[in-house]
Design a protein around this motif. Structure first.
Motif, mmCIF file in Angstrom:
data_model
loop_
_atom_site.group_PDB
_atom_site.id
_atom_site.type_symbol
_atom_site.label_atom_id
_atom_site.label_comp_id
_atom_site.label_asym_id
_atom_site.label_seq_id
_atom_site.Cartn_x
_atom_site.Cartn_y
_atom_site.Cartn_z
ATOM 1 N N TRP A 142 30.902 -23.317 -12.712
ATOM 2 C CA TRP A 142 32.298 -23.243 -12.266
ATOM 3 C C TRP A 142 32.465 -23.482 -10.767
ATOM 4 O O TRP A 142 33.387 -24.183 -10.352
ATOM 5 N N PRO A 143 31.604 -22.929 -9.916
ATOM 6 C CA PRO A 143 31.784 -23.200 -8.482
ATOM 7 C C PRO A 143 31.727 -24.674 -8.132
ATOM 8 O O PRO A 143 32.352 -25.120 -7.171
ATOM 9 N N PHE A 144 30.977 -25.454 -8.912
ATOM 10 C CA PHE A 144 30.901 -26.890 -8.636
ATOM 11 C C PHE A 144 32.145 -27.620 -9.148
ATOM 12 O O PHE A 144 32.491 -28.672 -8.634
ATOM 13 N N ILE A 145 32.799 -27.053 -10.155
ATOM 14 C CA ILE A 145 34.027 -27.659 -10.677
ATOM 15 C C ILE A 145 35.168 -27.443 -9.690
ATOM 16 O O ILE A 145 35.957 -28.348 -9.434
ATOM 17 N N VAL A 146 35.259 -26.244 -9.151
ATOM 18 C CA VAL A 146 36.304 -25.926 -8.165
ATOM 19 C C VAL A 146 35.653 -25.850 -6.784
ATOM 20 O O VAL A 146 35.780 -24.876 -6.066
ATOM 21 N N TRP A 147 34.958 -26.889 -6.430
ATOM 22 C CA TRP A 147 34.111 -26.905 -5.244
ATOM 23 C C TRP A 147 34.908 -26.647 -3.973
ATOM 24 O O TRP A 147 35.909 -27.292 -3.701
ATOM 25 N N LYS A 148 34.440 -25.677 -3.211
ATOM 26 C CA LYS A 148 35.002 -25.381 -1.893
ATOM 27 C C LYS A 148 33.888 -25.406 -0.847
ATOM 28 O O LYS A 148 33.971 -24.752 0.172
ATOM 29 N N GLY A 149 32.812 -26.128 -1.160
ATOM 30 C CA GLY A 149 31.706 -26.254 -0.225
ATOM 31 C C GLY A 149 30.622 -25.206 -0.398
ATOM 32 O O GLY A 149 29.562 -25.332 0.187
ATOM 33 N N GLN A 150 30.896 -24.166 -1.196
ATOM 34 C CA GLN A 150 29.917 -23.103 -1.405
ATOM 35 C C GLN A 150 30.075 -22.535 -2.804
ATOM 36 O O GLN A 150 31.163 -22.533 -3.358
ATOM 37 N N THR A 151 28.967 -22.022 -3.338
ATOM 38 C CA THR A 151 29.051 -21.287 -4.603
ATOM 39 C C THR A 151 29.514 -19.866 -4.302
ATOM 40 O O THR A 151 29.621 -19.467 -3.139
ATOM 41 N N PHE A 152 29.781 -19.090 -5.348
ATOM 42 C CA PHE A 152 30.234 -17.711 -5.155
ATOM 43 C C PHE A 152 29.221 -16.909 -4.355
ATOM 44 O O PHE A 152 29.575 -16.210 -3.410
ATOM 45 N N TYR A 153 27.958 -17.008 -4.757
ATOM 46 C CA TYR A 153 26.939 -16.193 -4.096
ATOM 47 C C TYR A 153 26.684 -16.675 -2.669
ATOM 48 O O TYR A 153 26.324 -15.878 -1.811
ATOM 49 N N ASP A 154 26.905 -17.956 -2.386
ATOM 50 C CA ASP A 154 26.787 -18.428 -1.011
ATOM 51 C C ASP A 154 27.907 -17.875 -0.148
ATOM 52 O O ASP A 154 27.677 -17.478 0.997
ATOM 53 N N ARG A 155 29.109 -17.826 -0.687
ATOM 54 C CA ARG A 155 30.228 -17.266 0.077
ATOM 55 C C ARG A 155 30.022 -15.787 0.362
ATOM 56 O O ARG A 155 30.320 -15.323 1.448
ATOM 57 N N ILE A 156 29.498 -15.064 -0.624
ATOM 58 C CA ILE A 156 29.266 -13.627 -0.445
ATOM 59 C C ILE A 156 28.206 -13.393 0.636
ATOM 60 O O ILE A 156 28.329 -12.480 1.455
ATOM 61 N N CYS A 157 27.175 -14.228 0.663
ATOM 62 C CA CYS A 157 26.058 -14.057 1.604
ATOM 63 C C CYS A 157 26.240 -14.842 2.896
ATOM 64 O O CYS A 157 25.349 -14.832 3.753
ATOM 65 N N ALA A 158 27.364 -15.521 3.055
ATOM 66 C CA ALA A 158 27.652 -16.336 4.242
ATOM 67 C C ALA A 158 26.572 -17.400 4.437
ATOM 68 O O ALA A 158 26.042 -17.579 5.530
ATOM 69 N N CYS A 159 26.254 -18.099 3.359
ATOM 70 C CA CYS A 159 25.273 -19.183 3.376
ATOM 71 C C CYS A 159 25.910 -20.454 2.855
ATOM 72 O O CYS A 159 26.998 -20.427 2.285
ATOM 73 N N LYS A 160 25.215 -21.543 3.056
ATOM 74 C CA LYS A 160 25.634 -22.806 2.469
ATOM 75 C C LYS A 160 24.399 -23.672 2.274
ATOM 76 O O LYS A 160 23.367 -23.483 2.922
ATOM 77 N N VAL A 161 24.506 -24.620 1.348
ATOM 78 C CA VAL A 161 23.425 -25.558 1.093
ATOM 79 C C VAL A 161 23.808 -26.858 1.784
ATOM 80 O O VAL A 161 24.906 -27.380 1.570
ATOM 81 N N VAL A 162 22.903 -27.367 2.616
ATOM 82 C CA VAL A 162 23.199 -28.566 3.395
ATOM 83 C C VAL A 162 22.094 -29.593 3.191
ATOM 84 O O VAL A 162 20.993 -29.274 2.739
ATOM 85 N N SER A 163 22.369 -30.825 3.571
ATOM 86 C CA SER A 163 21.355 -31.873 3.528
ATOM 87 C C SER A 163 20.295 -31.591 4.592
ATOM 88 O O SER A 163 20.621 -31.195 5.707
#
Length: 164
Positions: A142-163
């Motif tokens: 679901w986070p990839f369907i409603v993509w806001k740049g981060q998954t739920f757990y990334d938003r909670i942990c203040a992380c992001k996946v980058v190139s």
């Protein structure tokens, strides 16, 4: 017939073999331990700018939203949240194990019940697994369907996946 309406040949007191439970403590503990070990391994890879095999193949890495590499604690929290459906599944299996199960002791009573026409009910186990599978897939997809740049757990942990 219902689960408690056992028909002829069964004991209706405390010795009713259909009211025994078998708590799945080992299932609960192994589920928690396995999930924690997997999260620990993934956190070791994600912490301090290291990558899992999958992230390395796709040239990705995890970083905090401020651009720094996540420390081990943040990476572990992220992985625990990512694998939280596994923890919930272990807890659900344990909770279900506390419900009455089929006979554990009195085989003669069970045999008498089946001879008198008793058939076990289907309580929708297949439906439960289907619903659980949909819920788990939704948690990861679901986070990839409603993509806001981060998954739920990334938003909670203040992380992001980058190139990388």
């Amino acid at each position: 017939m219902g689960l408690r309406d056992t028909g002829a040949g069964a004991n209706h007191a405390n010795n009713n073999p259909l009211t025994k439970t078998i708590p799945a403590y080992s299932s609960l503990m192994s589920g928690i331990a396995n999930t924690a070990l997997i999260a620990l391994a993934f956190a070791c890879f994600s912490a301090n700018s290291r990558r899992t095999f999958g992230k390395a193949v796709f040239f990705l890495r995890v970083q905090s939203v401020d651009g720094k590499n996540p420390d081990f604690g943040t990476a572990f929290k992220r992985e625990i949240l990512k694998f939280s459906p596994n923890l919930l599944f272990s807890a659900a299996v344990f909770a279900i194990s506390l419900l009455p199960v089929y006979p554990t002791e009195d085989f003669d009573a069970l045999l008498g019940m089946f001879r008198s026409g008793y058939t076990p009910e289907d309580h929708g186990t297949a439906k439960s697994y289907f619903i659980w599978t949909i819920a788990v897939v939704a948690w990861w997809v679901w986070p990839f369907i409603v993509w806001k740049g981060q998954t739920f757990y990334d938003r909670i942990c203040a992380c992001k996946v980058v190139s990388a």
